[in-house]
Design an enzyme around this catalytic site. Structure first.
Site, mmCIF file in Angstrom:
data_model
loop_
_atom_site.group_PDB
_atom_site.id
_atom_site.type_symbol
_atom_site.label_atom_id
_atom_site.label_comp_id
_atom_site.label_asym_id
_atom_site.label_seq_id
_atom_site.Cartn_x
_atom_site.Cartn_y
_atom_site.Cartn_z
ATOM 1 N N SER A 108 0.827 -1.204 0.000
ATOM 2 C CA SER A 108 0.000 0.000 0.000
ATOM 3 C C SER A 108 0.863 1.256 0.000
ATOM 4 O O SER A 108 1.921 1.308 0.638
ATOM 5 C CB SER A 108 -0.897 0.005 1.243
ATOM 6 O OG SER A 108 -1.590 1.231 1.364
ATOM 7 N N GLN A 128 0.855 -0.212 -4.780
ATOM 8 C CA GLN A 128 -0.520 0.277 -4.890
ATOM 9 C C GLN A 128 -0.557 1.777 -4.647
ATOM 10 O O GLN A 128 0.119 2.300 -3.764
ATOM 11 C CB GLN A 128 -1.409 -0.444 -3.878
ATOM 12 C CG GLN A 128 -2.831 0.041 -3.824
ATOM 13 C CD GLN A 128 -3.049 1.134 -2.788
ATOM 14 O OE1 GLN A 128 -2.170 1.446 -1.997
ATOM 15 N NE2 GLN A 128 -4.227 1.729 -2.799
ATOM 16 N N TYR A 130 -3.254 5.219 -4.243
ATOM 17 C CA TYR A 130 -4.505 5.946 -4.235
ATOM 18 C C TYR A 130 -4.308 7.228 -5.046
ATOM 19 O O TYR A 130 -3.183 7.650 -5.298
ATOM 20 C CB TYR A 130 -4.920 6.306 -2.808
ATOM 21 C CG TYR A 130 -5.285 5.131 -1.948
ATOM 22 C CD1 TYR A 130 -6.491 4.473 -2.126
ATOM 23 C CD2 TYR A 130 -4.426 4.676 -0.940
ATOM 24 C CE1 TYR A 130 -6.843 3.392 -1.331
ATOM 25 C CE2 TYR A 130 -4.761 3.597 -0.143
ATOM 26 C CZ TYR A 130 -5.972 2.958 -0.341
ATOM 27 O OH TYR A 130 -6.303 1.889 0.441
ATOM 28 N N THR A 156 -5.997 1.907 -6.823
ATOM 29 C CA THR A 156 -7.232 1.652 -6.082
ATOM 30 C C THR A 156 -8.189 2.820 -6.266
ATOM 31 O O THR A 156 -7.861 3.958 -5.935
ATOM 32 C CB THR A 156 -6.942 1.446 -4.587
ATOM 33 O OG1 THR A 156 -6.084 0.314 -4.427
ATOM 34 C CG2 THR A 156 -8.230 1.208 -3.808
ATOM 35 N N LYS A 256 -8.021 -1.575 -9.159
ATOM 36 C CA LYS A 256 -8.627 -2.280 -8.026
ATOM 37 C C LYS A 256 -9.912 -1.589 -7.589
ATOM 38 O O LYS A 256 -9.983 -0.368 -7.526
ATOM 39 C CB LYS A 256 -7.640 -2.329 -6.856
ATOM 40 C CG LYS A 256 -8.133 -3.073 -5.623
ATOM 41 C CD LYS A 256 -7.018 -3.112 -4.577
ATOM 42 C CE LYS A 256 -7.440 -3.871 -3.325
ATOM 43 N NZ LYS A 256 -8.478 -3.165 -2.559
ATOM 44 N N HIS A 280 -13.236 -3.319 -1.253
ATOM 45 C CA HIS A 280 -12.372 -2.787 -0.201
ATOM 46 C C HIS A 280 -12.608 -3.505 1.131
ATOM 47 O O HIS A 280 -12.565 -2.899 2.203
ATOM 48 C CB HIS A 280 -12.586 -1.283 -0.029
ATOM 49 C CG HIS A 280 -11.324 -0.510 0.174
ATOM 50 N ND1 HIS A 280 -10.727 0.218 -0.822
ATOM 51 C CD2 HIS A 280 -10.520 -0.370 1.246
ATOM 52 C CE1 HIS A 280 -9.623 0.794 -0.364
ATOM 53 N NE2 HIS A 280 -9.476 0.437 0.891
ATOM 54 N N ASP A 311 -10.648 -10.170 -4.432
ATOM 55 C CA ASP A 311 -10.385 -10.145 -2.993
ATOM 56 C C ASP A 311 -11.683 -9.893 -2.255
ATOM 57 O O ASP A 311 -12.658 -9.399 -2.822
ATOM 58 C CB ASP A 311 -9.330 -9.092 -2.634
ATOM 59 C CG ASP A 311 -9.867 -7.664 -2.670
ATOM 60 O OD1 ASP A 311 -10.660 -7.294 -1.776
ATOM 61 O OD2 ASP A 311 -9.505 -6.908 -3.591
ATOM 62 N N GLY A 313 -13.251 -11.640 1.655
ATOM 63 C CA GLY A 313 -13.873 -12.799 2.284
ATOM 64 C C GLY A 313 -13.100 -14.094 2.206
ATOM 65 O O GLY A 313 -13.599 -15.129 2.654
ATOM 66 N N ILE A 314 -11.880 -14.084 1.669
ATOM 67 C CA ILE A 314 -11.100 -15.327 1.566
ATOM 68 C C ILE A 314 -10.601 -15.724 2.950
ATOM 69 O O ILE A 314 -9.815 -15.006 3.574
ATOM 70 C CB ILE A 314 -9.897 -15.145 0.611
ATOM 71 C CG1 ILE A 314 -10.364 -14.738 -0.790
ATOM 72 C CG2 ILE A 314 -9.057 -16.417 0.575
ATOM 73 C CD1 ILE A 314 -11.128 -15.795 -1.523
ATOM 74 N N GLY A 334 -6.268 -10.112 2.630
ATOM 75 C CA GLY A 334 -5.949 -8.953 3.443
ATOM 76 C C GLY A 334 -5.992 -9.283 4.928
ATOM 77 O O GLY A 334 -4.969 -9.522 5.552
#
Length: 392
Positions: A108, A128, A130, A156, A256, A280, A311, A313-314, A334
């Protein structure tokens, strides 16, 4: 690592909760507003079922793949997350763990460790960004990442500054100094393991973000960088295409935060080589559906043009298998690795990767597949109304 091993991501989370001060743990588990999206990210995977075979199963299983030009040992990469104050080594520990697991690191721009340090720890690092600042500062930030050796850029876009959590937002200080430390001593005393780890390292939790400034500037605090972000006008698709040119047309470029077919198509038009289907982690606009629900429509629309990463909920290897069966090239994790980091540092992150690797292998065996590339939607029982219509 004797005595530290855990056999599920859920156990890593339980240990993280025991190890971290309440406010630090609260920042990891938080979702926006009512948390409906946060819950759906996890619950959606439970709605998908397997129908396994019992004979003629493969003995050898190939989990290897490539993502954004990097060969990885399994289809799981590190998703970029902000300041990792759960462990003194932060992103460097995560990068080393990912390297030892044979996979790639997403760093990040709001990280607590520099892109130079992280690339040194894992040369398969994607940086990554922003949309913070003007074009000149954005171009300089991308150029710095490129010079450091980052193999790809992740932009992102999915952030609306949603807040107002129903259960209350965690208290996060603007900066860590001795005055702030004294204020948080009562909370930290209830979780001495966390504080002792920082004391032994000779560090205090660092809430500055070294990847935001250009050369010659002092790193801002996390909230200082967040403030810059809030007051930067949101980008247009023309801006995204411009940044893609600045990064270099021959280098991997990912967008993303995609949840709609029309946005996926616009990302392709802007020059993306990969997209990350994501909300997110439930921290953006609440009531957004789980990424796994919109994945099939997006894959059908653009899966031949770009790599599709998912990505959200994994928590286990079977979740990875389900995402790949619905068309994802790989998944990004994450919270799962952050809980591992909090539970046992770098070995805890490696532990999480091995849990996922084992679960993927079990899923392949049960479905009679010898490779992650053989997975198809027909490997799943998909209930009616599971998917959500992603707008064309």
């Amino acid at each position: 690592m004797a005595g530290q091993w855990f056999e599920s991501v859920a156990e890593a989370q339980r240990r993280a909760k025991k190890s971290l001060p309440k406010s630090v743990y609260g920042a990891l588990v938080a979702g926006s507003e009512a948390g409906a999206t946060l819950e759906d990210n996890i619950n959606a995977f439970r709605e998908l079922q397997f129908l396994p075979h019992v004979c003629d199963l493969p003995f050898e299983k190939d989990l290897t793949t490539t993502v954004m030009g990097q060969e990885i040992s399994m289809p799981v990469i590190v998703s970029p997350t902000g300041v990792q104050a759960v462990n003194p080594e932060g992103e460097v520990a995560v990068a080393r763990a990912a390297k030892n697991a044979g996979t790639a690191m997403g760093l990040s721009s709001f990280a607590s460790r520099s892109v130079e340090d992280v690339v040194e720890a894992n040369d398969k690092t994607f940086f990554q960004m922003y949309w913070v600042g003007d074009r000149e500062t954005l171009a300089a930030r991308a150029e710095r990442a490129k010079k450091a050796g980052a193999k790809g850029l992740i932009v992102t876009l999915d952030w609306s500054f949603s807040h107002g959590r129903d259960w209350g937002s965690p208290s996060i200080p603007e900066k860590m100094d001795w005055k702030t430390i004294l204020k948080y001593i009562p909370e930290g005393a209830t979780r001495p393991k966390w504080g002792l780890a920082f004391l032994r390292s000779g560090k205090i939790p660092d809430l500055t973000v070294p990847n935001i400034p250009t050369q010659g500037e002092q790193p801002p605090t996390f909230f200082g960088a967040y403030g810059q972000w809030m007051f930067t006008p949101p980008p247009t698709w023309a801006d995204v295409a411009w940044l893609r040119e600045q990064w270099g047309s021959d280098l991997p470029f990912s967008v993303k935060g995609i949840t709609r077919i029309d946005d996926a198509k616009r990302a392709v038009d802007a020059g993306a080589t990969a997209i990350q289907v994501s909300n997110h982690g439930g921290n953006n606009l609440d009531s957004t559906p789980a990424p796994i629900r919109v994945l099939p429509g997006i894959v059908e629309a653009v899966g031949r043009d770009v790599e599709v990463i998912l990505d959200g909920g994994i928590r286990r290897g079977s979740d990875v298998v389900k995402a790949l069966a619905l068309g994802a090239k790989a998944v990004a994790i994450g919270r799962a690795y952050l809980w591992g980091l909090a539970a046992a540092g770098q070995p805890g992150v490696e532990n999480v990767f091995e849990i996922l690797r084992g679960g993927i292998g079990s899923g392949l065996m049960g479905l009679g597949k010898s490779s992650v590339h053989e997975l198809v939607p027909e490997d799943l029982i998909i209930p009616p109304n599971f998917t959500r219509q992603a707008v064309n």
